[in-house]
Design an enzyme around this catalytic site. Structure first.
Site, PDB file in Angstrom:
ATOM      1  N   ASN A  11       6.815 -27.873 -52.462  1.00  0.00           N
ATOM      2  CA  ASN A  11       6.426 -28.912 -51.448  1.00  0.00           C
ATOM      3  C   ASN A  11       7.475 -28.797 -50.378  1.00  0.00           C
ATOM      4  O   ASN A  11       8.628 -29.345 -50.630  1.00  0.00           O
ATOM      5  CB  ASN A  11       6.303 -30.410 -52.019  1.00  0.00           C
ATOM      6  CG  ASN A  11       6.077 -31.422 -50.853  1.00  0.00           C
ATOM      7  OD1 ASN A  11       5.750 -30.987 -49.694  1.00  0.00           O
ATOM      8  ND2 ASN A  11       6.336 -32.500 -51.267  1.00  0.00           N
ATOM      9  N   TRP A  12       7.278 -28.058 -49.201  1.00  0.00           N
ATOM     10  CA  TRP A  12       8.211 -28.084 -48.449  1.00  0.00           C
ATOM     11  C   TRP A  12       8.492 -29.198 -47.353  1.00  0.00           C
ATOM     12  O   TRP A  12       9.476 -29.308 -46.607  1.00  0.00           O
ATOM     13  CB  TRP A  12       7.804 -26.562 -47.420  1.00  0.00           C
ATOM     14  CG  TRP A  12       8.208 -25.425 -47.965  1.00  0.00           C
ATOM     15  CD1 TRP A  12       8.753 -25.116 -49.221  1.00  0.00           C
ATOM     16  CD2 TRP A  12       8.480 -24.058 -47.232  1.00  0.00           C
ATOM     17  NE1 TRP A  12       9.069 -23.654 -49.382  1.00  0.00           N
ATOM     18  CE2 TRP A  12       8.947 -23.122 -48.252  1.00  0.00           C
ATOM     19  CE3 TRP A  12       8.210 -23.830 -45.901  1.00  0.00           C
ATOM     20  CZ2 TRP A  12       9.143 -21.850 -48.002  1.00  0.00           C
ATOM     21  CZ3 TRP A  12       8.576 -22.490 -45.603  1.00  0.00           C
ATOM     22  CH2 TRP A  12       8.866 -21.530 -46.481  1.00  0.00           C
ATOM     23  N   LYS A  13       7.854 -30.011 -47.646  1.00  0.00           N
ATOM     24  CA  LYS A  13       7.884 -31.197 -46.674  1.00  0.00           C
ATOM     25  C   LYS A  13       7.905 -30.935 -45.401  1.00  0.00           C
ATOM     26  O   LYS A  13       7.327 -29.940 -44.911  1.00  0.00           O
ATOM     27  CB  LYS A  13       9.039 -32.226 -47.115  1.00  0.00           C
ATOM     28  CG  LYS A  13       9.019 -32.393 -48.682  1.00  0.00           C
ATOM     29  CD  LYS A  13       9.912 -33.277 -49.473  1.00  0.00           C
ATOM     30  CE  LYS A  13       9.919 -33.530 -50.627  1.00  0.00           C
ATOM     31  NZ  LYS A  13      10.866 -34.594 -51.182  1.00  0.00           N
ATOM     32  N   HIS A 103       2.034 -38.801 -52.070  1.00  0.00           N
ATOM     33  CA  HIS A 103       3.507 -38.686 -52.334  1.00  0.00           C
ATOM     34  C   HIS A 103       4.110 -39.899 -52.138  1.00  0.00           C
ATOM     35  O   HIS A 103       3.834 -40.630 -51.007  1.00  0.00           O
ATOM     36  CB  HIS A 103       3.952 -37.389 -51.456  1.00  0.00           C
ATOM     37  CG  HIS A 103       5.258 -36.905 -51.893  1.00  0.00           C
ATOM     38  ND1 HIS A 103       6.540 -37.605 -51.531  1.00  0.00           N
ATOM     39  CD2 HIS A 103       5.753 -35.989 -52.640  1.00  0.00           C
ATOM     40  CE1 HIS A 103       7.571 -36.991 -51.923  1.00  0.00           C
ATOM     41  NE2 HIS A 103       7.074 -35.932 -52.656  1.00  0.00           N
ATOM     42  N   GLU A 105       6.833 -40.336 -50.278  1.00  0.00           N
ATOM     43  CA  GLU A 105       7.272 -40.570 -48.937  1.00  0.00           C
ATOM     44  C   GLU A 105       6.278 -40.929 -48.108  1.00  0.00           C
ATOM     45  O   GLU A 105       6.388 -41.733 -47.315  1.00  0.00           O
ATOM     46  CB  GLU A 105       7.829 -39.270 -48.607  1.00  0.00           C
ATOM     47  CG  GLU A 105       9.133 -38.945 -49.444  1.00  0.00           C
ATOM     48  CD  GLU A 105       9.567 -37.361 -49.567  1.00  0.00           C
ATOM     49  OE1 GLU A 105       8.881 -36.509 -48.948  1.00  0.00           O
ATOM     50  OE2 GLU A 105      10.477 -37.107 -50.370  1.00  0.00           O
ATOM     51  N   GLU A 176       6.139 -38.355 -60.366  1.00  0.00           N
ATOM     52  CA  GLU A 176       7.337 -38.226 -59.820  1.00  0.00           C
ATOM     53  C   GLU A 176       8.232 -39.431 -59.598  1.00  0.00           C
ATOM     54  O   GLU A 176       7.930 -40.354 -58.807  1.00  0.00           O
ATOM     55  CB  GLU A 176       7.091 -37.707 -58.369  1.00  0.00           C
ATOM     56  CG  GLU A 176       6.505 -36.225 -58.393  1.00  0.00           C
ATOM     57  CD  GLU A 176       6.755 -35.802 -56.950  1.00  0.00           C
ATOM     58  OE1 GLU A 176       7.407 -34.768 -56.954  1.00  0.00           O
ATOM     59  OE2 GLU A 176       6.412 -36.318 -56.068  1.00  0.00           O
ATOM     60  N   GLY A 182      14.763 -35.858 -54.657  1.00  0.00           N
ATOM     61  CA  GLY A 182      15.655 -35.453 -53.628  1.00  0.00           C
ATOM     62  C   GLY A 182      16.998 -36.177 -53.642  1.00  0.00           C
ATOM     63  O   GLY A 182      17.940 -36.132 -52.919  1.00  0.00           O
ATOM     64  N   SER A 213      13.988 -33.829 -58.202  1.00  0.00           N
ATOM     65  CA  SER A 213      15.021 -32.875 -58.561  1.00  0.00           C
ATOM     66  C   SER A 213      14.843 -31.898 -59.642  1.00  0.00           C
ATOM     67  O   SER A 213      16.106 -31.534 -60.267  1.00  0.00           O
ATOM     68  CB  SER A 213      16.195 -33.751 -58.887  1.00  0.00           C
ATOM     69  OG  SER A 213      16.381 -34.599 -57.874  1.00  0.00           O
ATOM     70  N   GLY A 234      10.503 -29.902 -54.455  1.00  0.00           N
ATOM     71  CA  GLY A 234      10.973 -30.057 -53.165  1.00  0.00           C
ATOM     72  C   GLY A 234      11.938 -29.193 -52.533  1.00  0.00           C
ATOM     73  O   GLY A 234      11.896 -27.766 -52.367  1.00  0.00           O
TER      74      GLY A 234
HETATM   75  P1  PGA Z   1      12.776 -32.825 -54.738  1.00  0.00           P
HETATM   76  O1  PGA Z   1      11.323 -33.136 -54.323  1.00  0.00           O
HETATM   77  O2  PGA Z   1      12.475 -31.886 -55.753  1.00  0.00           O
HETATM   78  O3  PGA Z   1      13.499 -32.394 -53.625  1.00  0.00           O
HETATM   79  O4  PGA Z   1      13.319 -33.869 -55.530  1.00  0.00           O
HETATM   80  C1  PGA Z   1      10.235 -33.285 -54.944  1.00  0.00           C
HETATM   81  C2  PGA Z   1       9.107 -33.836 -54.397  1.00  0.00           C
HETATM   82  O5  PGA Z   1       9.309 -34.676 -53.422  1.00  0.00           O
HETATM   83  O6  PGA Z   1       8.078 -33.635 -54.715  1.00  0.00           O
END
Ligand code: PGA
Length: 253
Positions: A11-13, A103, A105, A176, A182, A213, A234
């Site tokens: 997931n590159w966001k 997600h 976010e 998650e 993150g 993470s 991510g």
């Molecule tokens: P992260 O993000 O690996 O940077 O914690 C995971 C995600 O948001 O799917």
């Protein structure tokens, strides 16, 4: 029947560049989506689902037609006057097979409720996509021991549309914990196992992923946990060496 794939979702966001996309996909495509399934490898086949920003989808598909592409979100409606949004139908037309829905976010910054997520999941399926539905508890929920209760509500409500209207369509669920995304903190292996056993009882045939993470140094411990069928990555999915080590932990090499 649950297939035996291991799913590694990048997931590159809102990160990455066209150049990085080419670097990553050229490096990893042969080891993942195009990998030949033999009787020996049937249990370790690795499916890489690449979810770059929407602006990179068409270019990625044009250069690498065999890639498993995923979107990062879709609108609950099929089309309409929704400036800045993307529909499941347009994702499908760009050669996308999967879409991340709900997600944390999106839940946090766009106030997405379980009810909206349920609608999006239905629309994704109606348009021929496989939704990757994310659930996860806050740090406060975790500290108060409310994790399973919160996940149970999120799951029931986010899947309500699929269960009512579309009974057989495939989907994926990603656990998650919000406090692990993150932050460099991951849930303990025992916590992940507890959550995934709980989810497996409710979803016997659904691929279940862990995210939050995930790095080169912990993927090898997380992937073998019972009922973990892959990881959603991510930050580490934006670094070639780090991501290679995660694919190695998954058995792609
Ligand atoms: P992260 O993000 O690996 O940077 O914690 C995971 C995600 O948001 O799917």
């Amino acid at each position: 029947m649950l297939n035996q794939n291991t799913y590694i979702v990048s997931n590159w966001k809102m990160n990455g560049t066209n150049a990085l996309m080419h670097d990553m996909v050229k490096t990893f495509i042969e080891k993942t989506v195009t990998k030949k399934v033999t009787p020996e490898s049937a249990h370790t086949n690795v499916s890489w689902i690449f979810c770059p920003p929407a602006s990179l989808l068409t270019e990625t598909k044009r250069h690498y037609p065999t890639i498993n592409l995923g979107g990062q979100d879709c609108h609950p409606k099929r089309a309409g006057a929704f400036t800045g949004d993307i529909s499941a139908l347009l994702l499908k037309e760009s050669g996308v097979y999967y879409v991340i829905i709900g997600h944390s976010e999106r839940r946090q910054h766009h106030n997405e409720s379980n009810a909206i997520i349920a609608e999006k999941a239905c629309m994704a399926i109606e348009c021929g996509l496989i939704p990757i539905i994310c659930i996860g508890e806050s740090e406060e929920n975790y500290i108060k021991g409310q994790t399973l209760a919160v996940l149970n509500d999120q799951l029931t409500e986010s899947l309500s549309g699929i269960r009512q209207h579309i009974t057989q369509a495939p989907f994926i669920v990603a656990y998650e914990p919000i406090w692990a995304i993150g932050t460099g903190k991951t849930a303990t292996l025992t916590d992940i196992e507890k959550v995934h056993s709980f989810l497996r009882k409710q979803l016997p045939d659904t691929p279940l992923l862990y995210g939050g993470s995930v790095t080169a140094s912990n993927a090898g411990d997380i992937l073998p946990i019972p009922h973990v069928n892959g990881v959603l990555v991510g930050d580490a999915s934006l670094k070639v060496d780090e991501f290679k080590a995660i694919l190695e932990a998954a058995g792609a090499y």
